[in-house]
Enzyme design. Structure first.
Site, PDB file in Angstrom:
ATOM      1  N   GLY A 127       0.831  -1.193   0.000  1.00 23.25           N
ATOM      2  CA  GLY A 127       0.000   0.000   0.000  1.00 23.25           C
ATOM      3  C   GLY A 127       0.864   1.240   0.000  1.00 23.25           C
ATOM      4  O   GLY A 127       2.007   1.220  -0.448  1.00 23.25           O
ATOM      5  N   CYS A 128       0.342   2.319   0.516  1.00 23.66           N
ATOM      6  CA  CYS A 128       1.068   3.579   0.552  1.00 23.66           C
ATOM      7  C   CYS A 128       2.390   3.407   1.291  1.00 23.66           C
ATOM      8  O   CYS A 128       2.428   2.905   2.408  1.00 23.66           O
ATOM      9  CB  CYS A 128       0.213   4.642   1.232  1.00 23.66           C
ATOM     10  SG  CYS A 128       1.059   6.230   1.387  1.00 23.66           S
ATOM     11  N   PHE A 129       3.472   3.842   0.682  1.00 22.79           N
ATOM     12  CA  PHE A 129       4.790   3.569   1.272  1.00 22.79           C
ATOM     13  C   PHE A 129       5.144   4.447   2.456  1.00 22.79           C
ATOM     14  O   PHE A 129       6.040   4.128   3.226  1.00 22.79           O
ATOM     15  CB  PHE A 129       5.895   3.579   0.234  1.00 22.79           C
ATOM     16  CG  PHE A 129       6.023   4.766  -0.685  1.00 22.79           C
ATOM     17  CD1 PHE A 129       5.570   6.033  -0.377  1.00 22.79           C
ATOM     18  CD2 PHE A 129       6.625   4.582  -1.925  1.00 22.79           C
ATOM     19  CE1 PHE A 129       5.720   7.107  -1.248  1.00 22.79           C
ATOM     20  CE2 PHE A 129       6.788   5.643  -2.814  1.00 22.79           C
ATOM     21  CZ  PHE A 129       6.326   6.915  -2.469  1.00 22.79           C
ATOM     22  N   TRP A 130       4.460   5.551   2.674  1.00 19.99           N
ATOM     23  CA  TRP A 130       4.824   6.463   3.764  1.00 19.99           C
ATOM     24  C   TRP A 130       4.710   5.790   5.122  1.00 19.99           C
ATOM     25  O   TRP A 130       5.630   5.816   5.926  1.00 19.99           O
ATOM     26  CB  TRP A 130       3.959   7.715   3.753  1.00 19.99           C
ATOM     27  CG  TRP A 130       4.107   8.600   2.569  1.00 19.99           C
ATOM     28  CD1 TRP A 130       5.210   8.727   1.763  1.00 19.99           C
ATOM     29  CD2 TRP A 130       3.138   9.495   2.051  1.00 19.99           C
ATOM     30  NE1 TRP A 130       4.973   9.652   0.778  1.00 19.99           N
ATOM     31  CE2 TRP A 130       3.699  10.139   0.932  1.00 19.99           C
ATOM     32  CE3 TRP A 130       1.834   9.806   2.430  1.00 19.99           C
ATOM     33  CZ2 TRP A 130       3.009  11.086   0.196  1.00 19.99           C
ATOM     34  CZ3 TRP A 130       1.150  10.750   1.692  1.00 19.99           C
ATOM     35  CH2 TRP A 130       1.735  11.385   0.587  1.00 19.99           C
ATOM     36  N   TYR A 152      -0.407  -0.106  -5.274  1.00 16.08           N
ATOM     37  CA  TYR A 152      -0.599  -0.403  -3.853  1.00 16.08           C
ATOM     38  C   TYR A 152      -0.683  -1.898  -3.568  1.00 16.08           C
ATOM     39  O   TYR A 152      -1.128  -2.300  -2.500  1.00 16.08           O
ATOM     40  CB  TYR A 152      -1.872   0.285  -3.338  1.00 16.08           C
ATOM     41  CG  TYR A 152      -1.777   1.789  -3.279  1.00 16.08           C
ATOM     42  CD1 TYR A 152      -0.634   2.424  -2.814  1.00 16.08           C
ATOM     43  CD2 TYR A 152      -2.841   2.578  -3.690  1.00 16.08           C
ATOM     44  CE1 TYR A 152      -0.548   3.807  -2.763  1.00 16.08           C
ATOM     45  CE2 TYR A 152      -2.770   3.964  -3.626  1.00 16.08           C
ATOM     46  CZ  TYR A 152      -1.617   4.566  -3.158  1.00 16.08           C
ATOM     47  OH  TYR A 152      -1.545   5.933  -3.100  1.00 16.08           O
TER      48      TYR A 152
END
Length: 164
Positions: free
Chosen positions: A18-21, A99
């Site tokens: 998913g979102c890498f942050w 994602y």
């Protein structure tokens, strides 16, 4: 496996979830992790940008490259944690798959471990759709995406599910 300038051994693992942050934030806090960086991998376009990856035409996943000291932690521990910080049963491969759930293995041992963990999940009724793909070029994301949560004073509120 290589050496750092301090002489310590290091290994690399690459995960997409998913979102890498928020995933970068989570991995960076684990014991034995030397460094993390976010980027793009698994696609067919050289030098992708956040904009092109979000455009869903490059085939890349948002991923986290985790450099770790194998004397303090191991790939198995990191991979189990990977399955706890996202839901591997949600299929996000469609529409470009940025994602998607994927492990980009760097050697046969990582492949074998990841394959076994997926089989263990499936034995317990969790239909993991996590892809196993040999690591290719990891393209670092733009500087503004590195340590995104830390530089903005954010603490992700992702749910963690104990699966192992």
């Amino acid at each position: 496996m290589g050496k750092t300038t301090s002489g310590k051994k290091k290994s690399v693992a690459i995960f997409a979830a998913g979102c890498f942050w928020s995933k970068e934030y989570a991995f960076s806090r684990l014991p034995g992790v030397i460094s993390t960086r976010v980027g793009y991998t698994g696609g067919h376009t050289d030098d992708p940008s956040y904009h092109t990856v979000c455009g869903k035409l490059t085939g890349h996943a948002e991923a986290v490259e985790v450099t770790f000291d194998p004397e303090q932690t191991d790939f198995t521990t990191l991979a189990k944690y990977f399955f706890e910080i996202h839901d591997p049963s949600i299929d996000r491969r469609a529409k470009g798959g940025q994602y998607r759930s994927a492990i980009f293995y760097t050697d046969e041992e990582q492949f074998r471990i990841a394959q076994q963990l997926i089989a263990d999940l499936q034995t317990r009724g969790i239909e993991a759709v996590t892809e196993l793909q040999e690591a290719t070029t990891f393209w670092p994301a733009e500087a503004r995406h590195q340590k995104y949560c830390d530089t903005r004073g954010m603490e992700p509120t992702d749910r963690y599910t104990k699966r192992f």
